[in-house]
Design an enzyme around this catalytic site. Structure first.
Site, PDB file in Angstrom:
ATOM      1  N   ASP A 137       0.842  -1.192   0.000  1.00 13.11           N
ATOM      2  CA  ASP A 137       0.000   0.000   0.000  1.00 13.11           C
ATOM      3  C   ASP A 137       0.883   1.249   0.000  1.00 13.11           C
ATOM      4  OD1 ASP A 137      -2.270   1.861   0.795  1.00 13.11           O
ATOM      5  OD2 ASP A 137      -3.302  -0.039   1.019  1.00 13.11           O
ATOM      6  N   HIS A 199      -3.750   6.241   3.365  1.00 12.26           N
ATOM      7  CA  HIS A 199      -4.425   5.017   2.898  1.00 12.26           C
ATOM      8  C   HIS A 199      -3.810   3.757   3.490  1.00 12.26           C
ATOM      9  CE1 HIS A 199      -5.715   1.965  -0.109  1.00 12.26           C
ATOM     10  NE2 HIS A 199      -6.735   2.769  -0.366  1.00 12.26           N
ATOM     11  N   SER A 525     -10.981  -0.634  -1.004  1.00  6.72           N
ATOM     12  CA  SER A 525      -9.711  -0.606  -0.270  1.00  6.72           C
ATOM     13  C   SER A 525      -9.926  -0.877   1.206  1.00  6.72           C
ATOM     14  CB  SER A 525      -9.034   0.760  -0.428  1.00  6.72           C
ATOM     15  OG  SER A 525      -8.411   0.888  -1.680  1.00  6.72           O
TER      16      SER A 525
END
Length: 731
Positions: A137, A199, A525
């Site tokens: 990620d 994220h 996600s």
């Protein structure tokens, strides 16, 4: 195209480079040369030398500058700058499976685990602390409370990774960190595994963050934030930068994560369109993970609700859709006449009364804009003198950022854009209203000379309809292998609160000053790490189970979802809504290994030469062993036809007993009109754990414009091993 000058070469982009040394670096494109499994007698030096030698045969002495990276820990291949002609030459060389452009992929919780029936005090396996979850990620914020290692012992002995990053400190919880910049994707960003986007921190803490009480996003979503396996270890592999996630970096991270000893790989990244299995870096990485006993959990994608929009769809990985939980965020606007309207946004700002104007009434005429521009609050289209300290009504989701830069104090987004089932955060107080309610607000503006309003802080009502698959979640059918149902299942992915990077703000937009340790966002996600955490939970109880067995357990125990509330049915939610607790005791599993997937690939038209390179063994595509997609031992059943009419398919399946040693399972089928399902035998018995039994499912369907949905359930009175059955028109 490169043009020759006198001393230099001039690239099409205008850059001048030395023709003897760097022509290919600037003029070529970045390609991945995939070469399958590692040689049996490999050393790092020998593999890299082979790669260099191959390049020398094609481009000569410039090979050393063209070669950007060698994959040599878990599979074989390299990354190089190549022209189209050089790419084609390499593709014809012995030992090469595929050569494809390295493109950029895109990045596709307090209450969510409780909503799945998975409370904080759930039974834990002693081996949970030995499970390592690899997160591919944007890195992580290592100082987050979700990654503290109080009470953790040393990493398990199987861990072979490292903390190879500056400005990053690992510990006994967050045990590994690496970053990748194979083709310069990072640009001017700091080369570190530290997350400056948020994220990666969010996904890592969702999968395996430790429990943190009183977590919230500035008072919203307050509760205990935790991952599915709080005692598990985390290793982060930073593959994504501001510009996206390079294919070359994705494969480099897979190469390392497999060799480092992770147990589960979580990857909330995907492309914009499906690719053939061995031209897709995520499918390639997941295949080699599977070979090494590691399940890869993938996000389905955020390109829904269009049919066939799912892009992560290899049969050896878990494809996860996104669905709602029983909490949503709504933001009210109170007008000067006390009329109140509300819509879905995440608004952390306390409401203050401000004048309110319609964007279409305040165009920045000095810069040549008209109301046709300012109604959408396009960049620079609003007159700063007329919107300063006012709430602006905009007809576009980009309105808040542009309105802030013009001095606005808040925004009402109005229109029927189809985002009613999730809530976004914005850089200033914002609510999103339907076209009907928006017209009511505009009517109020026209009814008084001094209109005013207040946008209140969001509140959190219960969503009684949950779980439903969210509109953005990518849908099936599988565009590469139509009769392989994807997605596999769904998990919470809407309005999820989890840890966040303190190196950015809530939105990351200019003018946003809110730096928070926990944030609320939505996407597949977010659903992917829920499934990753659930897979790790199952792994902690069953450390010897194969990736396919873990995947089967998650799929066959998933909660049935309503096709009435989810009109795309199994193309939206696959087998159903994930249930981690039940998945630890599924009763039966549909197991599969490398040889099963090779047989499937043979049936898909891959040749024996290619598959021998991929597997590194004597795999062969023989008539006796070639398997159709209907014979892959998959926990779901799908059949399609290119035109309306009747069709019959036969599916061969084998289940492995992982429940009571002595048990008998009876088959029951659910089939609507137009679908018939026969199972032979109708009853199967076991005398020991690990014993297998095979059966045949014959499905007949009269296919029209509407998909037909049924199911097969094997039950011993304790377990219900459920598989969806779908029949659909493929054109």
């Amino acid at each position: 195209m490169c043009k020759q000058g006198t001393k230099d070469w001039i690239c099409g982009g205008g850059a001048m480079v030395d023709c003897d040394n760097a022509m290919f670096i600037s003029c070529g494109q970045t390609y991945i040369v995939y070469m399958g499994d590692l040689p049996k007698t490999k050393t790092d030096f020998s593999v890299a030398a082979v790669h260099s030698n191959m390049l020398q045969q094609v481009i000569g002495s410039r090979a050393s500058k063209s070669l950007l990276h060698s994959y040599k820990r878990s599979f074989n291949g390299f990354v190089a700058k190549l022209t189209e002609d050089e790419k084609n030459q390499l593709a014809q060389m012995e030992g090469v499976v595929s050569v494809f452009r390295s493109q950029n992929k895109k990045l596709h919780t307090t209450r969510s685990w409780d909503f799945m029936g998975f409370p904080q005090d759930v039974k834990r396996a002693p081996l949970e602390s030995d499970v390592i979850v690899g997160m591919l990620d944007t890195g992580a914020w290592p100082e987050s409370d979700s990654f503290k290692d109080d009470g953790f012992g040393a990493p398990p002995a199987k861990w072979k990774g490292s903390c190879a990053s500056k400005n990053f400190t690992c510990n006994n919880k967050l045990i590994g960190a690496k970053y990748y910049n194979t083709d310069g994707s990072a640009g001017d960003e700091e080369l570190s595994a530290r997350d400056t986007e948020g994220h990666g921190t969010h996904t890592a803490s969702t999968a395996a963050g430790r429990a943190v009480t009183n977590a919230s996003m500035l008072g919203l979503g307050t509760g205990t934030a935790r991952g599915g396996v709080p005692s598990a270890r985390i290793a982060v592999y930073k593959i994504c930068w501001t510009g996206g996630c390079s294919d070359a970096d994705i494969l480099a991270a897979f190469d390392d994560a497999i060799a480092d000893g992770v147990d589960i790989i979580s990857l909330s990244v995907g492309g914009s369109f499906p690719l053939q299995y061995f031209e897709d870096p995520i499918a390639i990485g997941a295949f080699h993970s599977m070979k090494n006993g590691i399940l890869t959990s993938n996000s389905a994608g955020n390109d829904g609700p269009g049919a066939g929009s799912i892009t992560n769809l290899s049969p050896w990985s878990l494809s996860v859709a996104a669905s709602s939980i029983d909490r949503k965020f709504l933001t009210q606007i109170v007008l000067g006449n006390n009329a109140t309207y509300e819509g879905p946004t995440v608004n952390t700002f306390d409401g203050a009364i401000h004048p309110i104007v319609y964007g279409g009434s305040v165009p920045n005429t000095k810069k040549g804009f008209t109301s046709d521009d300012s109604r959408y609050c396009e960049e620079d289209s609003l007159d700063p003198t007329l919107v300063k300290d006012k709430i602006v009504v905009c007809e576009d989701f980009d309105g808040p950022e542009n309105a802030l830069l013009s001095g606005a104090s808040g925004v009402v987004i109005e229109g029927d854009f189809g985002y009613e089932d999730l809530a976004f955060s914005f850089v200033l107080p914002t609510t999103y209203l339907s076209g009907k309610d928006g017209n009511s607000v505009l009517g109020y503006l026209n009814s008084t000379t001094t209109p005013s309003a207040s946008i209140l802080k969001s509140y959190e009502p219960v969503d009684k309809a949950a779980p439903t698959v969210v509109s953005f979640s990518s849908r099936g059918p599988n565009q590469i292998t139509l009769d392989l149902l994807k997605p596999d299942l769904t998990a919470p992915g809407v309005d999820i609160l989890a840890a966040w990077s303190m190196g950015t703000t809530v939105t990351g937009e200019e003018g946003d000053t809110r730096v928070v340790p926990y944030s609320i966002i939505s996407g597949t996600s977010m659903s992917c790490p829920h499934a990753s955490g659930a897979a790790a939970y199952v792994k902690s109880f069953h450390p010897t189970w194969s990736p396919a067995a873990i995947k089967s357990a998650l799929m066959t125990t998933a909660a049935t979802m309503s096709p009435i509330k989810n009109l795309d049915a199994e193309f939206a939610y696959g087998s159903g809504h994930i249930d981690p607790l039940k998945a630890t005791d599924p009763g039966l599993v549909y197991d599969a290994g490398e040889s099963d997937f090779v047989s499937f690939l043979c049936g898909q038209g891959y040749n024996a030469t290619t598959l021998k390179i991929v597997t590194g063994d004597a795999s062969a595509c023989l008539a006796a062993s070639n398997a159709t997609v209907w014979d892959l031992n998959y926990p779901s059943f799908a059949l399609s036809a290119p035109q309306s009419g009747s069709i019959v398919r036969t599916f061969n399946r084998t289940v492995t007993n992982v429940g009571a040693a002595e048990s008998t399972y009876q088959a029951s089928m659910v089939a609507p009109s137009g679908l018939s399902v026969k199972v032979d035998p109708i009853s199967i018995s076991f005398k020991s754990v690990g014993e297998t039994q095979s059966f045949v499912v014959t499905v007949g369907a009269t296919i029209g414009s509407k998909m037909l949905s049924g199911s097969l359930v094997w039950s011993d009175g304790v377990h219900k091993v459920t598989s969806p059955i779908v029949a659909f028109l493929s054109s």
